[in-house]
Design an enzyme around this catalytic site. Structure first.
Site, PDB file in Angstrom:
ATOM      1  N   LYS A  81       0.837  -1.202   0.000  1.00 43.36           N
ATOM      2  CA  LYS A  81       0.000   0.000   0.000  1.00 43.36           C
ATOM      3  C   LYS A  81       0.872   1.252   0.000  1.00 43.36           C
ATOM      4  CE  LYS A  81      -3.816   2.058   2.684  1.00 43.36           C
ATOM      5  NZ  LYS A  81      -4.726   1.852   3.849  1.00 43.36           N
ATOM      6  N   SER A 150      -9.460   1.888   2.809  1.00 46.06           N
ATOM      7  CA  SER A 150      -8.544   2.658   1.987  1.00 46.06           C
ATOM      8  C   SER A 150      -7.492   1.811   1.278  1.00 46.06           C
ATOM      9  CB  SER A 150      -7.826   3.685   2.873  1.00 46.06           C
ATOM     10  OG  SER A 150      -7.069   3.026   3.898  1.00 46.06           O
ATOM     11  N   SER A 174     -10.316  -0.543   6.823  1.00 44.67           N
ATOM     12  CA  SER A 174      -9.630  -0.486   5.541  1.00 44.67           C
ATOM     13  C   SER A 174      -8.935  -1.766   5.109  1.00 44.67           C
ATOM     14  CB  SER A 174      -8.608   0.653   5.552  1.00 44.67           C
ATOM     15  OG  SER A 174      -9.245   1.885   5.778  1.00 44.67           O
TER      16      SER A 174
END
Length: 432
Positions: A81, A150, A174
């Protein structure tokens, strides 16, 4: 044997047994990205990705020529990420703030993956600063729907078969929510089990690193590498008892999500799981308010210098959270921070009193919403994250081809036992 699109555990066995090479597997993952990512858009563009990744994989093959010496994630390409710092790759965090301003030392979690033999496949798309402003990633099950956020790109990359493992973070929902939307396994360990050094923060009191895989065996392997002082493998209880937080909490689910969840409970009861319904999380509205108060105040603090200079480049959603955080009263923030321990103690007390081995709950209100301008509601995840408890989501059927998931939530720092129980639940649902 080819490991293209393989589950993490299967890929690891082939790589560590010498049935496949790190270079061959890396090339297969690069092929998948080149074929699928123009539509899924899980990874950030990287012009020289294939050359970089193949060179790194060849180094792994040369470093560990003997299969018996290969580390646990030998040759495994991992999506990272884009709020994690990785040596040699920029960190943009889904934002318009200059990358050189955001730069920092490599994340401890990335270093752990590297030490375990993994290869960084690339940076995956995140919402802006891991909050709500989405990136371009789409759900592999339906390109017109969100993959969740996210950790959007990490979930979508694993679901699309572009990589067998990806890491993300959870501050509200997330990891668990996008894993459910994308039909894969997501694991969010207990707060603090994985060091967050080298990760751009949202809320240091809530931020937790997690992982995405296509199966629970791979999730346990990833957790054993990432989590501090891993004590496994653990065994699941012989007669597992699952707690169901009924009433106010479940009322937050959509009708279709609630119906799917109740069907899952029936399936598990038929397979020997005991279900105990409670009124836990009856004050969910207040808990979420406290959670958001704490998150906003700590994000305002973490972004103080960047926001002062580049605030006009932040998305409206992020600006709203930071401005609310700046306006929050000190006593409200202090109470919100202390509330984490109170809700954790309450949930664990109920577990002890009712003999509950783990909580079971919807991993999201329902299937992935249509459109990519909204990553979905984290309401089913936020209370557990606020309490800092470990959570694992496993696939649990579908609605018109769109995945549903259930999350299992365990006692604080009892991640090993939770993952063992999640594996049993996953097997039970897979044979339903």
């Amino acid at each position: 044997m080819t490991t293209r699109g393989a589950r993490l555990a299967d890929a690891v066995r082939a790589l560590r047994d010498g049935e496949d090479t790190a270079r061959n597997y890396a090339a297969a993952c690069c092929d998948q990205i080149e074929e699928l990512d123009p539509e899924v858009r899980a990874f950030l563009p990287e012009p020289d990705r294939r050359d970089r990744v193949l060179a790194a994989a060849e180094d792994r093959d040369q470093q560990y020529p003997e299969p018996s010496d290969r580390p646990p994630l030998f040759g495994v390409p991992v999506g990272i990420k884009d709020i994690f710092h990785v040596d040699g790759l920029p960190t943009r965090a889904g934002a318009e703030v200059p990358a050189d301003v955001l730069a920092g030392p490599q994340a401890a979690a990335v270093t752990s993956l590297f030490a375990a033999g993994a290869v960084v496949l690339g940076k995956t798309v995140t919402t802006e600063f891991a909050y709500f402003a989405p990136g371009p990633t789409r759900n592999p099950h339906d390109l017109d729907r969100t993959p969740g956020g996210s950790s959007s790109g990490s979930a979508a990359a694993v679901a699309a078969g572009e990589c067998p493992l990806a890491i993300g973070t959870q501050t509200m929902g997330s990891v668990i929510r996008p894993a459910a939307f994308c039909g894969i396994v997501g694991v969010k360990p207990s707060f603090g089990r994985i060091p967050t050094d080298g990760v751009i923060p949202v809320s240091p009191s809530l931020d937790t690193i997690g992982a995405f895989t296509q199966g629970t065996e791979g999730a346990r392997l990833a957790a054993s590498v990432l989590c501090a002082e891993w004590d496994g493998p653990a065994a699941a209880p012989d007669d597992p008892v699952l707690g169901v937080p009924d009433a106010a909490y479940l009322d937050r689910a959509e009708a279709v999500g609630r119906e799917g969840f109740e069907t899952t409970l029936e399936d598990l009861a038929d397979r020997g799981f005991e279900l105990v319904r409670t009124t836990a999380l009856a004050d969910i509205g207040r808990l979420i308010e406290a959670h958001v108060t704490l998150m906003g105040a700590e994000m305002a603090d973490a972004h103080e210098e960047w926001y002062a200079v580049y605030g006009d480049r932040y998305a409206p959603e992020t600006v709203s959270l930071i401005e609310d955080g700046l306006a929050a009263a000190d006593d409200e923030v202090r109470s919100a921070r202390e509330g984490r321990h109170r809700i954790r103690a309450s949930l664990e007390s109920t577990m002890a009193e009712r003999g509950i081995d783990a909580w079971i709950a919807p991993a999201a209100p329902g299937p992935a919403p249509r459109g990519i301008d909204d990553t979905g509601d984290p309401v089913m995840n936020a209370p557990w994250t606020y309490a800092g408890l470990p959570a694992v989501t496993v696939p649990a059927g579908d609605v018109d081809g769109l995945p549903l998931g259930v999350q299992l939530v365990g006692a604080f720092e009892d991640d090993e036992a939770l993952l063992a129980l999640a594996a049993d639940v996953d097997r039970a649902l897979a044979t339903g």
